[in-house]
Write a protein that holds these residues in place. Structure first.
Motif, PDB file in Angstrom:
ATOM      1  N   ALA A   1      28.461  -1.229 -49.280  1.00 40.52           N
ATOM      2  CA  ALA A   1      27.784  -2.476 -49.640  1.00 40.52           C
ATOM      3  C   ALA A   1      27.610  -3.338 -48.399  1.00 40.52           C
ATOM      4  N   SER A   2      26.515  -4.060 -48.319  1.00 38.52           N
ATOM      5  CA  SER A   2      26.264  -4.964 -47.207  1.00 38.52           C
ATOM      6  C   SER A   2      27.032  -6.268 -47.406  1.00 38.52           C
ATOM      7  N   GLU A   3      27.909  -6.572 -46.450  1.00 37.96           N
ATOM      8  CA  GLU A   3      28.632  -7.844 -46.531  1.00 37.96           C
ATOM      9  C   GLU A   3      27.660  -9.015 -46.488  1.00 37.96           C
TER      10      GLU A   3
ATOM     11  N   TYR B   1      23.192  -3.886 -35.332  1.00 41.27           N
ATOM     12  CA  TYR B   1      22.682  -4.384 -36.608  1.00 41.27           C
ATOM     13  C   TYR B   1      23.279  -3.596 -37.770  1.00 41.27           C
ATOM     14  N   LEU B   2      23.917  -4.297 -38.702  1.00 33.29           N
ATOM     15  CA  LEU B   2      24.553  -3.656 -39.849  1.00 33.29           C
ATOM     16  C   LEU B   2      23.551  -2.865 -40.674  1.00 33.29           C
TER      17      LEU B   2
ATOM     18  N   ALA C   1      31.916  -5.602 -39.566  1.00 31.88           N
ATOM     19  CA  ALA C   1      30.907  -4.745 -40.207  1.00 31.88           C
ATOM     20  C   ALA C   1      29.818  -4.292 -39.234  1.00 31.88           C
ATOM     21  N   PHE C   2      29.668  -4.962 -38.094  1.00 29.20           N
ATOM     22  CA  PHE C   2      28.620  -4.632 -37.142  1.00 29.20           C
ATOM     23  C   PHE C   2      29.057  -3.569 -36.122  1.00 29.20           C
ATOM     24  N   PHE C   3      30.290  -3.115 -36.215  1.00 30.19           N
ATOM     25  CA  PHE C   3      30.824  -2.136 -35.275  1.00 30.19           C
ATOM     26  C   PHE C   3      30.922  -0.785 -35.966  1.00 30.19           C
TER      27      PHE C   3
END
Length: 407
Positions: A17-19, A129-130, A366-368
């Motif tokens: 899921a996208s935070e 970019y997530l 979340a971007f890593f």
């Protein structure tokens, strides 16, 4: 109850899921000052311009066309306008080098599907970019860290990829005002990415979602333009430029594009035919009309507003952030990237922030691709006015001061 897990494809285990999408729900809570969603300010949308364009399209001789299926490549008038727009960036091309997608997010999904077999390697920044990680994850890649100015030899990337059971397929980067860091790659760094790609014989994915939103400094040619200068013609280049109208005219219409060598575009057309046949015909026709008549005016309007908000956030950070915190100073875009002392966790800070000071942001982990970066935060200034920015950063600074004192 039916257990679906054993039926799902293995790629489903890579879906997360996208935070950010979850945090967008906070925009409906009036007590929250939100620096979370990297989205345009809806108050700045040219609503009447779009209303007039829809009326024009639906009441003229093209109404039947607007409500019909269309070619998968995209509306010719829109692609012709985009070819002219790309020429202004130093990219000489024509409509055959452009395909319209349902937002640049769909472009990233197509790119993952086209290039990545399970176990292949994608080179990405740490952080990146997530949404790109989400798009690529479905195709089961491994990630390696892209450090263009580092001293790691190209063969080391290739060897690591082969040892993992695949090949390096592309390098992905946002060259201008990246999400999440706000940073811009200088010309030397762009050239180094192209050098690496030439040596490894891989593609370069240039995510240009924020390219139009420059507030300071001189524009730097896109990597696609630099590669054309090297190779002589766009059809001999290895860069796929992913553009979007979401940050300039409207995200709701879901229109983006890929500009690349014609052989690559031809393959992506086949993916488009299998996925959704074509992006909304009427939305493309409306965007062609609005882009032709109003794009430059709209970009000037939003740049003035976002520049003021960027300046307000940088001033507030300098005033209120405690010692031990640092942040990026973007020349454009929508984001400031904050690094807090080791030992603090962005997700835990967010929970405290929402509870005690009513300020939202995006935790950086979340971007890593490797799950690191716990002591980082992404702040967006696009949807908060100057007063809200001052108040919100003041509250956040006090929270961080307390958190640092507790280490």
């Amino acid at each position: 109850m039916l257990n679906w897990e054993h039926i799902f494809a293995t790629r489903a285990t890579r879906m997360r899921a996208s935070e950010i999408r979850e945090l967008l729900k906070l925009l409906d809570r009036p007590e929250i000052i939100s620096f979370a969603g990297g989205i345009p300010d809806p108050a700045l949308f040219p609503a009447q311009v779009f209303a007039d364009a829809y009326t024009k399209v639906l009441t003229g001789p093209s109404a039947g066309t607007a409500l019909q299926y269309a070619v998968s490549e995209g509306n010719l008038a829109l692609r012709t306008w985009l070819a002219s727009y790309m020429a202004g960036l130093g990219v000489t091309c024509d409509a055959s080098n452009i395909i319209i997608t349902s937002g640049s997010q769909q472009a990233l999904d197509y790119i993952g599907k086209l290039f990545l077999s399970p176990g292949d390697t994608a080179l990405v920044n740490w952080p990146t970019y997530l949404g790109a990680l989400q798009a690529f994850n479905a195709y089961e890649p491994r990630y390696d860290r892209l450090i263009p100015l580092g001293n790691r030899p190209a063969e080391d990337f290739a060897t690591a990829a082969r040892d993992a059971g695949g090949e390096v397929k592309f390098a992905y980067a946002s060259a201008d005002f990246a999400n999440p860091t706000g940073e811009t790659l200088d010309r030397a760094t762009r050239e180094k990415i192209l050098d690496l790609a030439d040596t490894l014989d891989i593609a370069v994915i240039e995510d240009a979602a924020y390219q139009s939103l420059r507030y300071d400094g001189e524009a730097i040619p896109p990597m696609l333009a630099l590669d054309i200068a090297r190779k002589g013609h766009i059809n001999d280049t290895r860069v796929l430029y992913c553009g979007s109208f979401s940050k300039t005219l409207s995200p709701g219409l879901r229109v983006g594009w890929i500009c690349a060598a014609a052989p690559v575009i031809s393959k992506i057309v086949l993916l488009k035919q299998a996925a959704d046949l074509n992006t909304s015909t009427i939305n493309q026709m409306v965007l062609a009309d609005v882009a032709e008549t109003y794009f430059d005016t709209q970009v000037a309007t939003i740049k003035a507003a976002y520049r003021a908000r960027r300046d307000a956030m940088l001033k507030a950070l300098a005033t209120h952030m405690p010692a031990g915190c640092s942040w990026s100073k973007p020349d454009g875009g929508m984001f400031v990237w904050v690094t807090v002392p080791e030992g603090l966790d962005g997700a835990a800070l967010l929970a405290r922030s929402l509870e005690s000071v009513k300020v939202a942001f995006v935790p950086g982990r979340a971007f890593f691709a490797d799950g690191s970066g716990g002591n980082t935060l992404r702040l967006s200034f696009s949807c908060a006015n100057e007063a809200q920015i001052e108040e919100g950063i003041s509250r956040l600074g006090k929270l961080l001061k307390e958190a640092i004192a507790g280490l």
